[in-house]
Design a protein around this motif. Structure first.
Motif, PDB file in Angstrom:
ATOM      1  N   TRP A   1      27.382  59.063  82.618  1.00 34.18           N
ATOM      2  CA  TRP A   1      27.964  60.025  83.543  1.00 34.18           C
ATOM      3  C   TRP A   1      26.995  61.128  83.948  1.00 34.18           C
ATOM      4  O   TRP A   1      26.892  61.465  85.129  1.00 34.18           O
ATOM      5  CB  TRP A   1      29.211  60.670  82.968  1.00 34.18           C
ATOM      6  N   TYR A   2      26.325  61.737  82.981  1.00 32.57           N
ATOM      7  CA  TYR A   2      25.449  62.870  83.311  1.00 32.57           C
ATOM      8  C   TYR A   2      24.419  62.449  84.354  1.00 32.57           C
ATOM      9  O   TYR A   2      24.212  63.137  85.349  1.00 32.57           O
ATOM     10  CB  TYR A   2      24.768  63.429  82.058  1.00 32.57           C
ATOM     11  N   GLY A   3      23.768  61.336  84.156  1.00 33.64           N
ATOM     12  CA  GLY A   3      22.788  60.843  85.115  1.00 33.64           C
ATOM     13  C   GLY A   3      23.395  60.506  86.460  1.00 33.64           C
ATOM     14  O   GLY A   3      22.790  60.752  87.498  1.00 33.64           O
ATOM     15  N   GLU A   4      24.613  59.967  86.453  1.00 27.94           N
ATOM     16  CA  GLU A   4      25.296  59.661  87.705  1.00 27.94           C
ATOM     17  C   GLU A   4      25.687  60.932  88.456  1.00 27.94           C
ATOM     18  O   GLU A   4      25.610  60.980  89.677  1.00 27.94           O
ATOM     19  CB  GLU A   4      26.546  58.811  87.434  1.00 27.94           C
ATOM     20  N   TRP A   5      26.086  61.947  87.725  1.00 31.34           N
ATOM     21  CA  TRP A   5      26.472  63.209  88.357  1.00 31.34           C
ATOM     22  C   TRP A   5      25.245  63.962  88.880  1.00 31.34           C
ATOM     23  O   TRP A   5      25.333  64.706  89.838  1.00 31.34           O
ATOM     24  CB  TRP A   5      27.230  64.095  87.373  1.00 31.34           C
ATOM     25  N   ASP A   6      24.099  63.778  88.227  1.00 30.05           N
ATOM     26  CA  ASP A   6      22.859  64.471  88.604  1.00 30.05           C
ATOM     27  C   ASP A   6      22.220  63.752  89.796  1.00 30.05           C
ATOM     28  O   ASP A   6      21.238  63.036  89.674  1.00 30.05           O
ATOM     29  CB  ASP A   6      21.903  64.507  87.414  1.00 30.05           C
ATOM     30  N   THR A   7      22.763  63.974  90.971  1.00 25.87           N
ATOM     31  CA  THR A   7      22.355  63.206  92.149  1.00 25.87           C
ATOM     32  C   THR A   7      20.940  63.508  92.626  1.00 25.87           C
ATOM     33  O   THR A   7      20.329  62.673  93.280  1.00 25.87           O
ATOM     34  CB  THR A   7      23.351  63.420  93.309  1.00 25.87           C
ATOM     35  N   ASP A   8      20.400  64.687  92.291  1.00 25.16           N
ATOM     36  CA  ASP A   8      19.023  64.986  92.703  1.00 25.16           C
ATOM     37  C   ASP A   8      18.011  64.672  91.593  1.00 25.16           C
ATOM     38  O   ASP A   8      16.829  64.946  91.736  1.00 25.16           O
ATOM     39  CB  ASP A   8      18.880  66.428  93.190  1.00 25.16           C
ATOM     40  N   ASP A   9      18.478  64.096  90.488  1.00 22.44           N
ATOM     41  CA  ASP A   9      17.629  63.644  89.375  1.00 22.44           C
ATOM     42  C   ASP A   9      16.694  64.720  88.823  1.00 22.44           C
ATOM     43  O   ASP A   9      15.585  64.428  88.383  1.00 22.44           O
ATOM     44  CB  ASP A   9      16.807  62.415  89.781  1.00 22.44           C
ATOM     45  N   ASN A  10      17.171  65.978  88.761  1.00 21.79           N
ATOM     46  CA  ASN A  10      16.338  67.040  88.190  1.00 21.79           C
ATOM     47  C   ASN A  10      16.754  67.398  86.772  1.00 21.79           C
ATOM     48  O   ASN A  10      16.287  68.380  86.210  1.00 21.79           O
ATOM     49  CB  ASN A  10      16.357  68.280  89.083  1.00 21.79           C
ATOM     50  N   ASN A  11      17.651  66.612  86.172  1.00 24.24           N
ATOM     51  CA  ASN A  11      18.148  66.808  84.816  1.00 24.24           C
ATOM     52  C   ASN A  11      18.933  68.099  84.634  1.00 24.24           C
ATOM     53  O   ASN A  11      19.053  68.608  83.529  1.00 24.24           O
ATOM     54  CB  ASN A  11      17.022  66.720  83.785  1.00 24.24           C
ATOM     55  N   LEU A  12      19.479  68.617  85.726  1.00 22.65           N
ATOM     56  CA  LEU A  12      20.370  69.768  85.708  1.00 22.65           C
ATOM     57  C   LEU A  12      21.469  69.523  86.729  1.00 22.65           C
ATOM     58  O   LEU A  12      21.221  68.950  87.786  1.00 22.65           O
ATOM     59  CB  LEU A  12      19.624  71.052  86.061  1.00 22.65           C
TER      60      LEU A  12
ATOM     61  N   LEU B   1      23.879  73.150  84.661  1.00 21.10           N
ATOM     62  CA  LEU B   1      24.297  72.541  83.399  1.00 21.10           C
ATOM     63  C   LEU B   1      23.235  71.562  82.946  1.00 21.10           C
ATOM     64  O   LEU B   1      22.904  70.621  83.664  1.00 21.10           O
ATOM     65  CB  LEU B   1      25.618  71.779  83.563  1.00 21.10           C
ATOM     66  N   ASP B   2      22.701  71.798  81.734  1.00 22.77           N
ATOM     67  CA  ASP B   2      21.828  70.786  81.155  1.00 22.77           C
ATOM     68  C   ASP B   2      22.717  69.793  80.404  1.00 22.77           C
ATOM     69  O   ASP B   2      23.939  69.977  80.318  1.00 22.77           O
ATOM     70  CB  ASP B   2      20.751  71.409  80.259  1.00 22.77           C
ATOM     71  N   GLN B   3      22.126  68.762  79.876  1.00 24.21           N
ATOM     72  CA  GLN B   3      22.937  67.717  79.249  1.00 24.21           C
ATOM     73  C   GLN B   3      23.685  68.233  78.025  1.00 24.21           C
ATOM     74  O   GLN B   3      24.818  67.823  77.775  1.00 24.21           O
ATOM     75  CB  GLN B   3      22.081  66.501  78.882  1.00 24.21           C
ATOM     76  N   ASN B   4      23.091  69.151  77.258  1.00 23.26           N
ATOM     77  CA  ASN B   4      23.790  69.703  76.094  1.00 23.26           C
ATOM     78  C   ASN B   4      25.015  70.518  76.514  1.00 23.26           C
ATOM     79  O   ASN B   4      26.076  70.421  75.887  1.00 23.26           O
ATOM     80  CB  ASN B   4      22.849  70.557  75.254  1.00 23.26           C
ATOM     81  N   GLU B   5      24.873  71.335  77.560  1.00 26.11           N
ATOM     82  CA  GLU B   5      26.010  72.114  78.052  1.00 26.11           C
ATOM     83  C   GLU B   5      27.100  71.185  78.590  1.00 26.11           C
ATOM     84  O   GLU B   5      28.290  71.418  78.377  1.00 26.11           O
ATOM     85  CB  GLU B   5      25.566  73.071  79.161  1.00 26.11           C
ATOM     86  N   TYR B   6      26.682  70.163  79.287  1.00 21.91           N
ATOM     87  CA  TYR B   6      27.609  69.182  79.845  1.00 21.91           C
ATOM     88  C   TYR B   6      28.416  68.517  78.734  1.00 21.91           C
ATOM     89  O   TYR B   6      29.647  68.456  78.788  1.00 21.91           O
ATOM     90  CB  TYR B   6      26.817  68.145  80.640  1.00 21.91           C
TER      91      TYR B   6
END
Length: 190
Positions: free
Chosen positions: A143-154, A78-83
């Motif tokens: 939220w998106y950044g917090e959920w993206d635990t590996d920081d790969n923007n997906l 999921l990218d940020q737009n899909e999220y």
């Protein structure tokens, strides 16, 4: 009539969630006794509820098609737009492809974003949020950044389910009980 339909839908959603949990764990469920339901305390009445840790929740929630529905380009990420689009669709509980103020107010409260302003989100003041207004209003949320635990923007499916688990785990005990996920059934019922 509407209340009966709503209660029926909620009941079906709870049944589906419990059934998915039982299927995921081979029919072996842990029954936990508690006197706490949400924030309200029952007068010495015991309530039984099934609980989920993050791994069990991941297995159960991943067996649904929610992640796939959010993954518009079917790349298993999921990218940020899909999220943002997925969250918008989730909050649109009446499925009319727009958020009215009642849906927004309920979601803002249920999802822990009480300090938001409808007037700021509804930029054109037409009484509804389209996806662009929602995306703009939601952009300040981390939220998106917090959920993206590996920081790969997906977001992987596990990051997605862990993010949902974290939102629902209101008392931060790393366990979900019925009281914690009950409010979210209106968003995750087909």
């Amino acid at each position: 009539m509407k209340n009966e339909k709503f209660l029926s839908t909620v009941g079906k959603g709870l049944s589906l969630l419990f059934l998915a949990g039982l299927v995921a764990c081979g029919g072996e469920g842990e029954v936990v006794e508690t006197t706490e339901v949400g924030e309200a305390e029952l007068d010495n009445e015991m309530v039984t509820a099934e609980t989920y840790d993050a791994d069990r929740f991941n297995t159960t929630f991943a067996s649904t098609n929610y992640y796939e529905e959010w993954d518009a380009n079917d790349d298993d990420m999921l990218d940020q737009n899909e999220y943002t689009a997925g969250l918008y669709d989730t909050w649109d509980v009446n499925n009319d492809n727009r958020l009215d103020e009642n849906e927004w107010n309920t979601a803002i409260s249920d999802w822990g974003l009480e300090n938001e302003s409808w007037a700021e989100w509804d930029a054109n003041a037409d009484g509804f949020l389209d996806e662009n207004e929602f995306g703009t209003g939601f952009a300040d949320n981390a939220w998106y950044g917090e959920w993206d635990t590996d920081d790969n923007n997906l977001l992987t499916e596990r990051e997605y389910t862990d993010g949902v688990f974290g939102l629902w785990d209101a008392n931060d005990d790393n366990m979900l009980d019925e009281a914690e996920y009950r409010a979210y059934n209106i968003y995750y019922v087909d």
